[in-house]
Design a protein around this motif. Structure first.
Motif, mmCIF file in Angstrom:
data_model
loop_
_atom_site.group_PDB
_atom_site.id
_atom_site.type_symbol
_atom_site.label_atom_id
_atom_site.label_comp_id
_atom_site.label_asym_id
_atom_site.label_seq_id
_atom_site.Cartn_x
_atom_site.Cartn_y
_atom_site.Cartn_z
ATOM 1 N N LEU A 161 0.831 -1.203 0.000
ATOM 2 C CA LEU A 161 0.000 0.000 0.000
ATOM 3 C C LEU A 161 0.867 1.256 0.000
ATOM 4 N N GLN A 162 1.920 1.266 0.796
ATOM 5 C CA GLN A 162 2.823 2.416 0.794
ATOM 6 C C GLN A 162 3.378 2.681 -0.602
ATOM 7 N N LYS B 175 -1.310 -11.240 -1.651
ATOM 8 C CA LYS B 175 -1.572 -10.895 -0.258
ATOM 9 C C LYS B 175 -2.166 -9.512 -0.029
ATOM 10 N N ALA B 176 -2.070 -8.615 -1.018
ATOM 11 C CA ALA B 176 -2.471 -7.234 -0.771
ATOM 12 C C ALA B 176 -3.477 -6.671 -1.763
ATOM 13 N N LEU B 177 -3.516 -7.192 -2.972
ATOM 14 C CA LEU B 177 -4.308 -6.561 -4.031
ATOM 15 C C LEU B 177 -5.780 -6.428 -3.677
ATOM 16 N N ARG B 178 -6.395 -7.495 -3.234
ATOM 17 C CA ARG B 178 -7.837 -7.467 -2.989
ATOM 18 C C ARG B 178 -8.199 -6.422 -1.934
ATOM 19 N N VAL C 199 -5.687 -0.366 -9.466
ATOM 20 C CA VAL C 199 -4.541 -1.207 -9.147
ATOM 21 C C VAL C 199 -4.865 -2.617 -9.625
ATOM 22 N N LEU C 200 -3.978 -3.192 -10.436
ATOM 23 C CA LEU C 200 -4.168 -4.530 -10.987
ATOM 24 C C LEU C 200 -2.995 -5.416 -10.594
ATOM 25 N N GLY C 201 -3.195 -6.738 -10.672
ATOM 26 C CA GLY C 201 -2.139 -7.685 -10.301
ATOM 27 C C GLY C 201 -1.810 -8.653 -11.407
#
Length: 280
Positions: A61-62, A85-88, A104-106
């Motif tokens: 996120l940072q 671990k973070a996208l959703r 934001v996409l992964g």
């Protein structure tokens, strides 16, 4: 409330915990030479693969917010661990709060979506960092597209350090690749499609091919993610219009720029002059 740069346009942001995302950036630049890109490597805090969900989310996120501050309206998490671990959470909880117009996409979903076209018998293998494997993200995403798929996974904790230390052609690399793929196929000898679930792994592809049966089709993420981005921009012209197109690319690292520039030569065929950034 939008607290970031009010400009209507900006470069596409590409984030990775280290260097592996450069393999994705390579494909982006090859497929979208007219677009502007910002690459941010959180090299000071890498690796992410063995860190907890909470830490990976915080660090990711940072980095996303930093790319927003630098003008990006679209950020690609070119890191499987961050995507897993973070996208959703970022998509569902943070974007509506910070700026619902940004995206934001992964890399996990595009890979899962494509692997179903690689397999004939629905036996799929996944190799990745411990964090990616532990998250079960690939298992869940693959089964959204292929509910009866048999998915076997193997964590490969030594592969990223081998790549980043330029030990690709050593006996150590040959040992660990052979060992880990042997462990994967011992779980399911019928695997006929394999996802390289880490952006570092394409650099180990010659070794990987030596240690899987000849009929196994291997999905390396760069071209798949680039194709997915092309489709996304086509389907979302409002986002595409906000991507600047001057053919530029800037590199940022949370570590030593000199170290980043030297190590990037493992992944890129052109010299890099990076800049260091700091988080508040």
């Amino acid at each position: 409330m939008n607290i970031y740069d009010k400009t209507l346009e900006g470069p596409i942001g590409v984030f990775d915990s280290g260097y592996g995302g450069l393999t994705i950036l390579n494909e982006f630049r090859r497929n979208f030479p007219e677009y502007d890109f910002l690459y941010l490597g959180d090299n000071a805090r890498t690796p992410y693969g063995t860190r907890s969900f909470e830490v990976v989310y915080k660090y990711t996120l940072q980095s996303v917010l930093k790319l927003f501050e630098m003008g990006s309206h679209l950020v690609i998490l070119a890191c499987n661990t961050a995507s897993a671990k973070a996208l959703r959470t970022i998509q569902q909880r943070d974007l509506p709060k910070f700026d619902p117009s940004r995206r934001v996409l992964g890399v996990v979903r595009p890979s899962a979506e494509q692997i179903i076209h690689y397999t004939q018998n629905k036996h799929i293998g996944v190799v990745g960092t411990p964090g990616t494997i532990q998250s079960l993200s690939y298992v869940m995403e693959i089964r959204k597209f292929l509910p009866d798929a048999i998915v076997s996974q193997q964590a490969c904790p030594m592969w990223v350090p081998l790549v980043e230390n330029n030990e690709i052609d050593t006996e150590g690399a040959a040992f660990f690749v052979k060992r880990d793929l042997g462990l994967l196929f011992s779980k399911d000898k019928d695997i006929d499609a394999l996802i390289l679930g880490c952006t570092h792994y394409p650099l180990l592809l010659p070794l990987i091919k030596k240690n899987v049966p000849a009929h196994v089709r291997i999905l390396s993420q760069g071209s798949v993610v680039a194709k997915s981005l092309k489709d996304y921009l086509y389907r979302h012209p409002e986002i595409n219009r906000r991507c600047t197109k001057n053919g530029t690319c800037r590199f940022f690292t949370t570590e030593s720029p000199e170290k980043f520039d030297e190590a990037s030569s493992i992944f890129l065929d052109f010299p890099v002059k990076s800049e260091r950034i700091f988080f508040d």
